[in-house]
Design a protein around this motif. Structure first.
Motif, mmCIF file in Angstrom:
data_model
loop_
_atom_site.group_PDB
_atom_site.id
_atom_site.type_symbol
_atom_site.label_atom_id
_atom_site.label_comp_id
_atom_site.label_asym_id
_atom_site.label_seq_id
_atom_site.Cartn_x
_atom_site.Cartn_y
_atom_site.Cartn_z
ATOM 1 N N LYS A 152 9.160 -3.465 -1.319
ATOM 2 C CA LYS A 152 9.766 -3.555 0.005
ATOM 3 C C LYS A 152 8.831 -2.986 1.079
ATOM 4 C CE LYS A 152 14.596 -3.387 -1.536
ATOM 5 N NZ LYS A 152 15.883 -2.666 -1.426
ATOM 6 N N VAL A 153 8.177 -1.879 0.758
ATOM 7 C CA VAL A 153 7.266 -1.267 1.722
ATOM 8 C C VAL A 153 6.054 -2.154 1.957
ATOM 9 C CG1 VAL A 153 5.773 0.720 2.158
ATOM 10 C CG2 VAL A 153 8.040 1.056 1.147
ATOM 11 N N SER A 154 5.491 -2.695 0.886
ATOM 12 C CA SER A 154 4.308 -3.539 1.036
ATOM 13 C C SER A 154 4.646 -4.822 1.792
ATOM 14 C CB SER A 154 3.718 -3.865 -0.334
ATOM 15 O OG SER A 154 4.670 -4.534 -1.147
ATOM 16 N N LYS A 155 5.828 -5.355 1.573
ATOM 17 C CA LYS A 155 6.241 -6.555 2.305
ATOM 18 C C LYS A 155 6.407 -6.260 3.792
ATOM 19 C CE LYS A 155 9.716 -10.255 2.206
ATOM 20 N NZ LYS A 155 10.951 -10.744 1.539
ATOM 21 N N LEU A 156 6.991 -5.109 4.113
ATOM 22 C CA LEU A 156 7.154 -4.708 5.507
ATOM 23 C C LEU A 156 5.790 -4.528 6.168
ATOM 24 C CD1 LEU A 156 8.950 -3.726 7.861
ATOM 25 C CD2 LEU A 156 8.921 -1.459 6.818
ATOM 26 N N LEU A 157 4.867 -3.876 5.456
ATOM 27 C CA LEU A 157 3.525 -3.678 5.997
ATOM 28 C C LEU A 157 2.805 -5.009 6.186
ATOM 29 C CD1 LEU A 157 2.311 -0.574 3.941
ATOM 30 C CD2 LEU A 157 2.613 -0.669 6.416
ATOM 31 N N ALA A 158 2.888 -5.878 5.191
ATOM 32 C CA ALA A 158 2.150 -7.133 5.246
ATOM 33 C C ALA A 158 2.603 -8.000 6.421
ATOM 34 C CB ALA A 158 2.314 -7.887 3.928
ATOM 35 N N LYS A 159 3.903 -8.148 6.599
ATOM 36 C CA LYS A 159 4.410 -8.955 7.707
ATOM 37 C C LYS A 159 4.017 -8.344 9.051
ATOM 38 C CE LYS A 159 8.358 -11.217 5.487
ATOM 39 N NZ LYS A 159 9.811 -11.469 5.565
ATOM 40 N N SER A 160 4.047 -7.034 9.133
ATOM 41 C CA SER A 160 3.691 -6.373 10.391
ATOM 42 C C SER A 160 2.204 -6.505 10.681
ATOM 43 C CB SER A 160 4.088 -4.899 10.326
ATOM 44 O OG SER A 160 5.482 -4.762 10.110
ATOM 45 N N VAL A 161 1.373 -6.467 9.639
ATOM 46 C CA VAL A 161 -0.063 -6.667 9.821
ATOM 47 C C VAL A 161 -0.340 -8.037 10.433
ATOM 48 C CG1 VAL A 161 -2.211 -7.088 8.555
ATOM 49 C CG2 VAL A 161 -0.865 -5.043 8.074
#
Length: 473
Positions: free
Chosen positions: A230-239
């Motif tokens: 969940k954290v990596s998905k949030l980071l990836a989309k925000s990047v």
């Protein structure tokens, strides 16, 4: 925080199991989130207008670095993308750790490839989607703000817990060395020491229990217990969202950035549009400091922000020069009322002048000595000359001092201190500092400031010397 204590956290608080959450990696994720929030805020309408109208057109930047706006935009964009690259690397590392069952999509497992392709302009549909739903993007950034705040509190409370546990270890060690008290004939002094030690020991244990409970609660409510996918998905989309915003703002002037065709609604609501009208690729770069050359290659953040040896940053002297300039500004502030006062007692602390002199690099120190011998040999410094020198120093520091202060702030903002590690404010950019300033121009300006201050200091010494002689008589 001691490394041994940090290494033991996972075992002590259940962070060793994958399903328990990020564990110690929560701090790395929070730092990446804070960087993304900072970048998102830096691309707001207010910050973009400030960058275009104020920061890149400041007098110090024009005098010492360049007047070529496309070049300056390229430097600013390069640093923003470099910060984004670091956040993307964290997202890729966390995504690679996700189990395929929790995150079956290759988007997370291969995010480093996805991000590299997006920077080259491939996969524009994904970038369009990242910015097209601006309401969802804003919601993600607000969520990251809460995550960063909670994890920063956890980091601080863990620091406090580490200090308490260190105090406990010292207390136990002291108790062992003090030895047991004989039961038949107790020594009054030893008994008194034991009794005095028992009270703070009980207080310390209560504080330890309370602090451990606080840390556990914060672990549950922060990124420590959040699922990695969940954290990596949030980071990836925000990047990708930040990359898209940077591309919209800088793409007209920075060759190599992906060109997006996003909806007008998002562009109007979330950005102020391109910073400048599109420039011809064949247009020559013209600027006041001939230290950079335009490259006909794809945009590379690392290449664009690497300063040549002819710059202050290329020589590694930016922070030292900045400290010299800030100290010279302080000396001027103290000399100003002294020169304009009729009282002989008014003056500055001479130790500050000595500190400034000790800060000078050898090259600048020798240059100042040579100029002083050439300019003021055999000449008396009167009030008019001192006033003129002070005005000249003030005019130079008006454009030089802001660059020095921004240099100091730039280094402070990128330190590993807790207050800066999780800061979400827009950061000072290198293009605003002495980093890209032409070294010879910066050194000449510093020498001029020091010569002017020397003239004022000489006059200040001369005007108070008769009073000193009277006191000696």
């Amino acid at each position: 925080m001691p490394r041994s204590w940090l290494a033991d956290l996972r075992a002590r608080f259940g962070g060793g199991r994958e399903e328990a959450g990020l564990g110690i990696l929560a701090f790395e994720a929070a730092a990446a989130m804070s960087r993304l929030v900072s970048l998102d805020r830096a691309m707001s309408d207010v910050e973009v207008r400030r960058l275009r109208a104020d920061a890149l057109r400041a007098e110090g930047v024009a005098r010492a670095t360049s007047t070529d706006q496309p070049l300056l935009l390229r430097l600013a964009c390069g640093e923003l993308v470099a910060d984004l690259d670091r956040a993307a690397a964290t997202a890729a590392r966390l995504g690679a750790r996700c189990c395929h069952r929790a995150a079956p999509s290759s988007f997370l497992h291969d995010f480093d490839r996805v991000y590299a392709e997006a920077k080259r302009g491939n996969g524009l549909a994904r970038l369009d989607a990242a910015v097209g739903f601006y309401r969802g993007a804003a919601k993600r950034f607000r969520k990251m703000e809460r995550h960063v705040a909670a994890t920063a509190r956890l980091y601080a409370e863990m620091d406090t817990l580490g200090e308490l546990e260190a105090s406990e270890r010292r207390m136990v060690q002291w108790m062992r060395h003090s030895g047991p008290i004989p039961a038949q004939q107790p020594a009054p002094a030893s008994a008194k020491r034991q009794q005095q030690a028992a009270e703070p020991s009980e207080k310390l244990m209560r504080e330890l229990r309370s602090q451990r409970q606080k840390v556990r609660r914060l672990m549950e409510s922060s990124l420590w217990s959040a699922a990695a996918h969940k954290v990596s998905k949030l980071l990836a989309k925000s990047v990708l969202a930040v990359l898209a915003r940077i591309s919209i703002a800088f793409g007209a002037n920075v060759p190599g950035l992906p060109v997006l065709t996003v909806g007008r609604a998002w562009a109007i609501r979330r950005t102020s549009g391109p910073l400048q009208p599109a420039a011809s690729p064949a247009a020559a770069i013209r600027h006041s400091a001939p230290i950079f050359r335009q490259k006909d290659t794809a945009f590379s953040a690392s290449d664009s922000i690497k300063p040549p040896a002819s710059t202050v940053g290329g020589s590694g002297m930016e922070l030292r020069y900045a400290n010299v300039i800030v100290s010279a500004e302080k000396v001027l502030r103290e000399l100003w009322p002294a020169i304009h006062s009729d009282e002989m007692d008014a003056g500055m602390d001479l130790s500050k002048r000595d500190e400034l002199y000790k800060m000078l690099p050898v090259t600048i120190r020798e240059a100042v000595k040579a100029r002083l011998r050439e300019s003021w040999k055999g000449q008396a410094v009167d009030e008019a000359a001192a006033a003129a020198s002070m005005d000249a120093v003030d005019r130079t520091l008006r454009w030089l001092a802001p660059m020095a202060h921004d240099t100091v702030r730039w280094h402070d903002e990128r330190s590993m201190e807790r207050a800066q590690r999780f800061s979400m404010r827009p950061r000072v950019l290198m293009v605003q500092t002495l980093h890209f300033a032409d070294r010879h121009k910066a050194e000449d300006a510093i020498v001029e400031v020091l010569i002017g201050l020397s003239c004022v200091c000489w006059y200040d010494d001369e005007r108070r010397r008769p009073a000193d002689w009277d006191e000696d008589d």
